[in-house]
Scaffold this motif. Structure first.
Motif, short mmCIF file in Angstrom:
data_model
loop_
_atom_site.label_atom_id
_atom_site.label_comp_id
_atom_site.label_asym_id
_atom_site.label_seq_id
_atom_site.Cartn_x
_atom_site.Cartn_y
_atom_site.Cartn_z
N ALA A 24 4.47 3.23 7.21
CA ALA A 24 3.61 3.60 6.09
C ALA A 24 3.24 5.07 6.20
N ALA A 25 3.23 5.77 5.09
CA ALA A 25 2.88 7.20 5.00
C ALA A 25 3.90 8.10 5.68
N ASP A 26 4.98 7.52 6.17
CA ASP A 26 6.04 8.34 6.72
C ASP A 26 6.84 8.90 5.54
N GLY A 27 7.48 10.01 5.73
CA GLY A 27 8.19 10.60 4.61
C GLY A 27 7.27 11.54 3.86
N ASN A 28 7.09 11.33 2.57
CA ASN A 28 6.28 12.32 1.84
C ASN A 28 4.77 12.10 2.00
N GLY A 29 4.38 10.97 2.54
CA GLY A 29 2.98 10.80 2.93
C GLY A 29 1.99 10.66 1.80
N CYS A 30 2.45 10.23 0.64
CA CYS A 30 1.54 10.21 -0.50
C CYS A 30 0.44 9.15 -0.37
N LEU A 65 0.87 -1.18 0.00
CA LEU A 65 0.00 0.00 0.00
C LEU A 65 0.90 1.23 0.00
N CYS A 66 1.95 1.17 0.81
CA CYS A 66 2.93 2.25 0.84
C CYS A 66 4.16 1.81 0.07
N SER A 67 4.22 2.22 -1.19
CA SER A 67 5.35 1.79 -2.01
C SER A 67 6.61 2.59 -1.69
#
Ligand code: FES
Length: 77
Positions: free
Chosen positions: A56-62, A25-27
Motif C-alpha cells: 500500500a502507498a508504494d509507487g506513486n503514494g497517493c 484503500l490503496c487502489s
C-alpha cells in the motif's frame, strides 16, 4: 518498537475510518483497508513498514496520507 501487537485496532479508529474495511484503500496496488489495519496492528507502525509489508502507498503514494492517518489512530497511546 515493532514488537508490540495491538489486539483491537478497530477499537482505536473513529467510526468514519471503520467503513469499507474490505474495499481497496490503496487502489493503485489493490490493497484492502483491513489488510493495512492488520499490518499496522502487527507492528508496521511507519509508512515505510506498511509499504514493505502490504505494498500500500508504494509507487506513486497517493494514499500515503490515508495510511498515515490509520497509523496515527491505531498507534495512539
Ligand atoms: S492508492 Fe495507494 S499508491 Fe495510489
Amino acid at each position: 518498537m515493532n514488537d508490540t501487537t495491538i489486539s483491537n485496532p478497530l477499537d482505536k479508529l473513529p467510526e468514519i475510518l471503520k467503513r469499507d474495511l474490505d474495499e481497496y484503500l490503496c487502489s493503485c496496488n489493490c490493497v484492502v483497508k483491513m489488510d493495512i489495519i492488520e499490518a499496522i496492528a502487527n507492528g508496521a507502525t511507519t509508512l515505510d513498514a506498511v509499504k514493505r509489508q502490504t505494498y500500500a502507498a508504494d509507487g506513486n503514494g497517493c494514499c500515503s496520507r490515508q495510511v498515515e492517518e490509520l497509523i496515527e489512530h491505531i498507534c495512539a497511546p
